[in-house]
Scaffold this motif. Structure first.
Motif, PDB file in Angstrom:
ATOM      1  N   ALA A  69      39.806  47.289  40.963  1.00 31.15           N
ATOM      2  CA  ALA A  69      39.152  46.820  40.245  1.00 31.15           C
ATOM      3  C   ALA A  69      40.290  45.479  39.409  1.00 31.15           C
ATOM      4  CB  ALA A  69      38.703  47.697  39.735  1.00 31.15           C
ATOM      5  N   ILE A  70      41.001  46.178  38.472  1.00 27.42           N
ATOM      6  CA  ILE A  70      41.776  45.212  37.759  1.00 27.42           C
ATOM      7  C   ILE A  70      42.473  44.496  38.498  1.00 27.42           C
ATOM      8  CG2 ILE A  70      43.930  45.200  36.164  1.00 27.42           C
ATOM      9  CD1 ILE A  70      43.093  48.661  35.219  1.00 27.42           C
ATOM     10  N   GLY A  71      43.315  44.840  40.069  1.00 28.07           N
ATOM     11  CA  GLY A  71      43.654  43.854  41.035  1.00 28.07           C
ATOM     12  C   GLY A  71      42.625  42.591  41.218  1.00 28.07           C
ATOM     13  N   GLN A  72      41.361  43.202  41.108  1.00 31.11           N
ATOM     14  CA  GLN A  72      40.288  42.287  41.580  1.00 31.11           C
ATOM     15  C   GLN A  72      40.438  41.766  40.702  1.00 31.11           C
ATOM     16  OE1 GLN A  72      39.268  42.995  45.387  1.00 31.11           O
ATOM     17  NE2 GLN A  72      39.205  40.863  45.046  1.00 31.11           N
ATOM     18  N   ALA A  73      39.222  41.887  39.545  1.00 30.66           N
ATOM     19  CA  ALA A  73      39.339  41.112  38.576  1.00 30.66           C
ATOM     20  C   ALA A  73      40.843  40.021  38.334  1.00 30.66           C
ATOM     21  CB  ALA A  73      39.161  41.749  37.147  1.00 30.66           C
ATOM     22  N   ILE A  74      41.710  40.586  38.736  1.00 29.56           N
ATOM     23  CA  ILE A  74      42.659  39.374  38.334  1.00 29.56           C
ATOM     24  C   ILE A  74      42.836  38.123  39.327  1.00 29.56           C
ATOM     25  CG2 ILE A  74      45.657  38.859  37.651  1.00 29.56           C
ATOM     26  CD1 ILE A  74      45.669  41.825  36.652  1.00 29.56           C
ATOM     27  N   ALA A  75      42.407  39.142  40.982  1.00 32.02           N
ATOM     28  CA  ALA A  75      42.162  38.050  41.454  1.00 32.02           C
ATOM     29  C   ALA A  75      41.463  37.367  41.989  1.00 32.02           C
ATOM     30  CB  ALA A  75      42.754  39.029  43.229  1.00 32.02           C
ATOM     31  N   ASP A  76      40.333  37.490  41.310  1.00 33.55           N
ATOM     32  CA  ASP A  76      39.666  36.863  41.394  1.00 33.55           C
ATOM     33  C   ASP A  76      39.455  35.745  40.115  1.00 33.55           C
ATOM     34  OD1 ASP A  76      37.801  38.325  43.223  1.00 33.55           O
ATOM     35  OD2 ASP A  76      36.484  39.360  41.973  1.00 33.55           O
ATOM     36  N   ARG A  77      39.559  35.874  39.694  1.00 33.48           N
ATOM     37  CA  ARG A  77      40.255  34.474  38.620  1.00 33.48           C
ATOM     38  C   ARG A  77      41.333  33.926  38.398  1.00 33.48           C
ATOM     39  NH1 ARG A  77      37.438  39.143  37.260  1.00 33.48           N
ATOM     40  NH2 ARG A  77      35.291  38.336  35.952  1.00 33.48           N
ATOM     41  N   TYR A  78      42.405  34.167  39.265  1.00 35.68           N
ATOM     42  CA  TYR A  78      43.575  33.605  39.172  1.00 35.68           C
ATOM     43  C   TYR A  78      44.056  32.791  39.548  1.00 35.68           C
ATOM     44  CZ  TYR A  78      48.435  34.560  40.462  1.00 35.68           C
ATOM     45  OH  TYR A  78      49.899  33.800  40.956  1.00 35.68           O
ATOM     46  N   HIS A  79      43.035  31.372  39.993  1.00 40.36           N
ATOM     47  CA  HIS A  79      43.005  29.858  40.029  1.00 40.36           C
ATOM     48  C   HIS A  79      42.411  29.522  38.931  1.00 40.36           C
ATOM     49  CE1 HIS A  79      45.263  30.134  43.636  1.00 40.36           C
ATOM     50  NE2 HIS A  79      44.479  31.010  43.384  1.00 40.36           N
ATOM     51  N   GLN A  80      41.537  29.965  38.380  1.00 37.79           N
ATOM     52  CA  GLN A  80      41.176  29.302  36.200  1.00 37.79           C
ATOM     53  C   GLN A  80      41.693  29.584  34.983  1.00 37.79           C
ATOM     54  OE1 GLN A  80      37.504  32.199  36.151  1.00 37.79           O
ATOM     55  NE2 GLN A  80      36.807  31.876  38.465  1.00 37.79           N
ATOM     56  N   PHE A  81      42.847  31.348  35.456  1.00 42.72           N
ATOM     57  CA  PHE A  81      43.355  31.297  34.140  1.00 42.72           C
ATOM     58  C   PHE A  81      45.297  30.571  33.828  1.00 42.72           C
ATOM     59  CE2 PHE A  81      39.992  33.264  33.351  1.00 42.72           C
ATOM     60  CZ  PHE A  81      39.388  32.773  32.172  1.00 42.72           C
ATOM     61  N   ASP A  82      45.633  31.011  33.633  1.00 39.42           N
ATOM     62  CA  ASP A  82      46.775  30.187  33.465  1.00 39.42           C
ATOM     63  C   ASP A  82      48.073  31.981  33.278  1.00 39.42           C
ATOM     64  OD1 ASP A  82      47.309  27.553  33.481  1.00 39.42           O
ATOM     65  OD2 ASP A  82      46.379  27.393  31.280  1.00 39.42           O
ATOM     66  N   GLY A  83      47.322  32.935  33.125  1.00 36.52           N
ATOM     67  CA  GLY A  83      47.863  34.438  32.475  1.00 36.52           C
ATOM     68  C   GLY A  83      47.008  35.539  32.187  1.00 36.52           C
ATOM     69  N   PHE A  84      47.563  36.164  32.351  1.00 42.61           N
ATOM     70  CA  PHE A  84      46.087  37.950  32.533  1.00 42.61           C
ATOM     71  C   PHE A  84      46.633  38.428  31.544  1.00 42.61           C
ATOM     72  CE2 PHE A  84      45.156  35.831  35.991  1.00 42.61           C
ATOM     73  CZ  PHE A  84      44.154  35.500  36.105  1.00 42.61           C
ATOM     74  N   VAL A  85      46.633  38.551  30.836  1.00 42.61           N
ATOM     75  CA  VAL A  85      46.658  40.228  29.324  1.00 42.61           C
ATOM     76  C   VAL A  85      45.919  41.226  30.110  1.00 42.61           C
ATOM     77  CG1 VAL A  85      46.792  40.648  26.918  1.00 42.61           C
ATOM     78  CG2 VAL A  85      47.546  38.459  27.942  1.00 42.61           C
ATOM     79  N   VAL A  86      46.621  42.624  29.675  1.00 39.90           N
ATOM     80  CA  VAL A  86      45.711  43.191  30.138  1.00 39.90           C
ATOM     81  C   VAL A  86      45.541  44.789  29.108  1.00 39.90           C
ATOM     82  CG1 VAL A  86      45.406  45.709  31.633  1.00 39.90           C
ATOM     83  CG2 VAL A  86      45.901  43.444  32.783  1.00 39.90           C
TER      84      VAL A  86
END
Ligand SMILES: NC(=O)C[C@H](N)C(=O)O
Length: 339
Positions: A69-86
């Motif tokens: 679910a975390i991987g999917q949440a990142i993949a779904d938003r990958y192009h909208q953001f420059d980076g991710f903080v989990v």
């Protein structure tokens, strides 16, 4: 242009509130906690957006399902953001960081895992700095891999281990230098930061709940008691051995078990109980049985990384020889290749 960072809140102490049975995460409350941190709206901060996972969990309850679910949440938003903080509980953060490092194939943006030992709602919370610095690191875009920031250190995610139950520097990376240290300035250790291993667009490799196990040997271990878990069902096992890969061989009790595992096709990965250093199967006579049974060397991998890598390679659908081959190869900087 300001960078945009997605904060994925999965649960963990950082957002917990005291309740009748102790600290637990409360759905819908974390945004209010963030609103109480004025630094987060400073002009020097990147723009950020909060995504709250459902359910919020103490990380002891995180499973392969949540990793997906975390991987999917990142993949779904990958192009909208420059980076991710989990934002994640500390107890299993090193496992999740390891799993994400394998699952996010062709990652070339920062994914920083962090959390805290003291909830944000408490006066002495370490969560504020951990969050603020992780956001800055994610926005700087220097470390485009899965990393873990905690207590002033940025570590490679699949090299990190939780090494203190109550210290504010709760993580260490015994076999790999920190990727950055955050003192007065954030100093990146350029030689430790890997070149991005990108060979196309981001791909999410989802994991399956493969039946695997971890077995820690100890003096006096009665191997016959473990006979019943070594069934055909068990696909892989991480054996936490002494020192450089040694196991007790008194009474010849272990060898039949290893041979049974071998006959079932279970992949035996040998890691060390020593946090620092690497496994060298065959150096001592006490590890020769492992060698003869075709065990795989975990080299200097953490147990966390070895577990996540077994899940990953089995989920890719590879045959056993291919899995054994890749277990000993460096895929995401999780091990130091044998010379
Ligand atoms: N400090 C923490 O976050 C510990 C908590 N039990 C968790 O892992 O979710």
């Amino acid at each position: 242009m300001k960078k945009r960072i997605c904060i994925l809140y999965t649960g963990g102490t950082i957002g917990m509130m005291p309740g009748e049975q102790g600290y637990a995460p409360k759905p819908g409350c974390f945004a209010g906690g963030l609103a109480a941190i004025p630094e987060l709206t400073s002009p020097d901060m990147p723009d950020w957006e909060l995504v709250e996972m459902d359910p919020l969990l103490d990380s002891s309850n995180i499973t392969v399902h949540e990793w997906c679910a975390i991987g999917q949440a990142i993949a779904d938003r990958y192009h909208q953001f420059d980076g991710f903080v989990v934002l994640h509980g500390t107890d299993t953060m090193a496992y999740t960081a390891s799993a994400l490092s394998f699952m996010l194939e062709n990652l070339d943006k920062p994914v920083v895992l962090t959390g805290s030992q003291i909830p944000l709602c408490q006066l002495r919370s370490d969560g504020r700095d951990n969050l603020i610095t992780s956001l800055l690191i994610a926005a700087e875009g220097v470390v485009n891999e899965v990393s873990l920031y905690f207590g002033g250190q940025l570590l490679r995610g699949n090299r990190a281990v939780k090494s203190s139950a109550d210290g504010l520097q709760a993580f260490s990376s015994p076999n790999y230098p920190p990727l950055a240290t955050a003192g007065v300035d954030i100093r990146y250790n350029k030689s430790a930061i890997g070149a991005p291993r990108v060979n196309g667009p981001l791909q999410l490799a989802k994991l399956e709940n493969v039946p695997i196990g971890v077995l820690k040997v100890f003096p006096g271990i009665q191997f016959e008691l473990f006979d019943s878990i070594l069934t055909e069902k068990l696909q892989g096992i991480v054996l936490e051995t002494f020192g450089a890969g040694n196991i007790p061989d008194y009474d010849g009790a272990l060898l039949p078990l290893i041979q049974k595992a071998f006959a079932h096709g279970t992949i035996l990965t040998v890691c060390s109980q020593c946090p620092q250093g690497a496994v060298h199967i065959g150096t001592y006579a006490t590890s020769s049985g492992l060698k003869a049974a075709g065990a795989v060397s975990g080299l200097d991998m953490t147990t966390e990384a070895a577990v996540a890598k077994l899940y990953y390679l089995f989920s890719k659908g590879y045959d056993r020889d291919t899995i054994k081959h890749w277990m000993e190869q460096d895929l995401r900087g999780e091990l130091t290749s044998a010379r």
